[in-house]
Motif scaffolding. Structure first.
Motif, short mmCIF file in Angstrom:
data_model
loop_
_atom_site.label_atom_id
_atom_site.label_comp_id
_atom_site.label_asym_id
_atom_site.label_seq_id
_atom_site.Cartn_x
_atom_site.Cartn_y
_atom_site.Cartn_z
N VAL A 1 -73.11 64.43 105.79
CA VAL A 1 -73.08 65.87 105.20
C VAL A 1 -71.50 66.14 105.20
O VAL A 1 -70.90 66.78 104.38
N ARG A 2 -71.13 65.94 106.40
CA ARG A 2 -69.56 66.26 106.55
C ARG A 2 -68.95 65.41 105.50
O ARG A 2 -67.75 66.32 104.87
N ARG A 3 -68.90 64.34 105.30
CA ARG A 3 -67.95 63.71 104.20
C ARG A 3 -68.28 64.58 103.06
O ARG A 3 -67.38 64.44 102.07
N LEU A 4 -69.38 64.65 102.50
CA LEU A 4 -69.89 65.24 101.24
C LEU A 4 -69.12 66.43 101.03
O LEU A 4 -68.63 67.02 100.10
N GLU A 5 -69.27 67.27 102.03
CA GLU A 5 -68.85 68.66 102.10
C GLU A 5 -67.15 68.85 101.98
O GLU A 5 -66.54 69.75 101.60
N ALA A 6 -66.65 67.69 102.52
CA ALA A 6 -65.10 67.68 102.62
C ALA A 6 -64.65 67.34 101.29
O ALA A 6 -63.47 67.51 100.90
N GLY A 7 -65.34 66.66 100.58
CA GLY A 7 -64.92 66.31 98.96
C GLY A 7 -63.92 65.36 99.13
O GLY A 7 -63.97 64.29 100.19
N GLY A 8 -63.34 65.06 97.98
CA GLY A 8 -62.18 63.93 97.80
C GLY A 8 -62.78 62.56 97.80
O GLY A 8 -62.01 61.61 97.91
N THR A 9 -64.12 62.54 97.45
CA THR A 9 -64.79 61.12 97.01
C THR A 9 -64.84 61.19 95.58
O THR A 9 -64.81 62.11 94.84
N THR A 10 -64.96 59.75 94.98
CA THR A 10 -65.25 59.84 93.48
C THR A 10 -66.75 60.03 93.52
O THR A 10 -67.40 60.05 94.55
N LEU A 11 -67.13 60.19 92.31
CA LEU A 11 -68.59 60.58 91.93
C LEU A 11 -69.57 59.41 92.45
O LEU A 11 -70.39 59.53 93.19
N GLU A 12 -69.02 58.20 92.35
CA GLU A 12 -69.72 56.97 92.82
C GLU A 12 -69.99 56.82 94.21
O GLU A 12 -71.14 56.52 94.68
N GLU A 13 -69.03 57.27 94.96
CA GLU A 13 -69.19 57.34 96.51
C GLU A 13 -69.85 58.60 97.07
O GLU A 13 -70.67 58.45 97.77
N SER A 14 -69.57 59.60 96.02
CA SER A 14 -70.75 60.72 96.42
C SER A 14 -71.94 60.59 96.34
O SER A 14 -72.83 61.04 97.08
N LEU A 15 -72.64 59.85 95.22
CA LEU A 15 -73.73 59.42 94.65
C LEU A 15 -74.21 58.60 96.05
O LEU A 15 -75.44 58.70 96.58
N ALA A 16 -73.69 57.63 96.28
CA ALA A 16 -73.90 57.05 97.34
C ALA A 16 -74.22 57.34 98.77
O ALA A 16 -75.10 57.36 99.47
N LEU A 17 -73.33 58.46 99.07
CA LEU A 17 -73.53 59.17 100.24
C LEU A 17 -74.79 60.06 100.17
O LEU A 17 -75.44 60.07 101.07
N TRP A 18 -74.89 60.75 98.92
CA TRP A 18 -75.99 61.50 98.85
C TRP A 18 -77.40 60.80 99.06
O TRP A 18 -78.26 61.09 99.68
N GLU A 19 -77.36 59.46 98.34
CA GLU A 19 -78.64 58.70 98.48
C GLU A 19 -78.74 58.14 100.02
O GLU A 19 -80.10 58.12 100.30
N ARG A 20 -77.70 57.94 100.57
CA ARG A 20 -77.82 57.39 102.29
C ARG A 20 -78.32 58.68 102.94
O ARG A 20 -79.39 58.34 103.70
N GLY A 21 -78.16 59.81 102.66
CA GLY A 21 -78.16 60.92 103.21
C GLY A 21 -79.96 61.17 103.19
O GLY A 21 -80.30 61.57 103.93
N GLU A 22 -80.36 60.91 101.82
CA GLU A 22 -81.81 61.29 101.44
C GLU A 22 -82.68 60.19 102.49
O GLU A 22 -83.53 60.41 102.98
N GLU A 23 -82.09 58.96 102.44
CA GLU A 23 -82.64 57.82 103.33
C GLU A 23 -82.72 58.28 104.69
O GLU A 23 -83.76 58.14 105.38
N LEU A 24 -81.60 58.73 105.32
CA LEU A 24 -81.69 59.22 106.78
C LEU A 24 -82.52 60.39 106.87
O LEU A 24 -83.12 60.60 108.07
N ALA A 25 -82.71 61.38 106.06
CA ALA A 25 -83.50 62.60 106.22
C ALA A 25 -84.96 61.99 106.29
O ALA A 25 -85.67 62.65 107.09
N LYS A 26 -85.13 61.24 105.35
CA LYS A 26 -86.64 60.37 105.75
C LYS A 26 -86.97 59.86 106.83
O LYS A 26 -88.17 60.14 107.50
#
Length: 95
Positions: free
Chosen positions: A23-48
């Protein structure tokens, strides 16, 4: 990032801490769209993973409270199905 296969072995605190980092990395920004999508997907897995641990903990608490509230003298300790043998539910992912 941790591989998806680690989901079954992650403890609650590990998953929560990694989710906080995602979440911190997503909120900080500065990542590519691909990196952001990968972070989001990982976040969803971790939330589960966290949700499964919390659901398992709730089930264990509910079972302990129900056992405590049962009238005394009902059933024999160690009788099949009463959970007195210690083999009851554990708060583990996927259970």
């Amino acid at each position: 990032m941790t591989a998806r296969t680690d989901e079954g072995t992650l403890g609650y605190e590990q998953a929560r801490d990694e989710l906080i980092d995602v979440v911190r990395r997503l909120e900080a920004g500065g990542t590519t769209l691909e990196e952001s999508l990968a972070l989001w997907e990982r976040g969803e897995e971790l939330a589960k993973v966290c949700r499964r641990w919390l659901d398992g903990a709730r089930a264990r608490l509910d079972a302990a409270l129900a056992e405590r509230d049962e009238p005394e003298g009902r059933g024999n300790p160690g009788e099949a199905g009463d959970g007195a043998d210690g083999g009851g539910e554990r708060a583990e992912p996927g259970r």
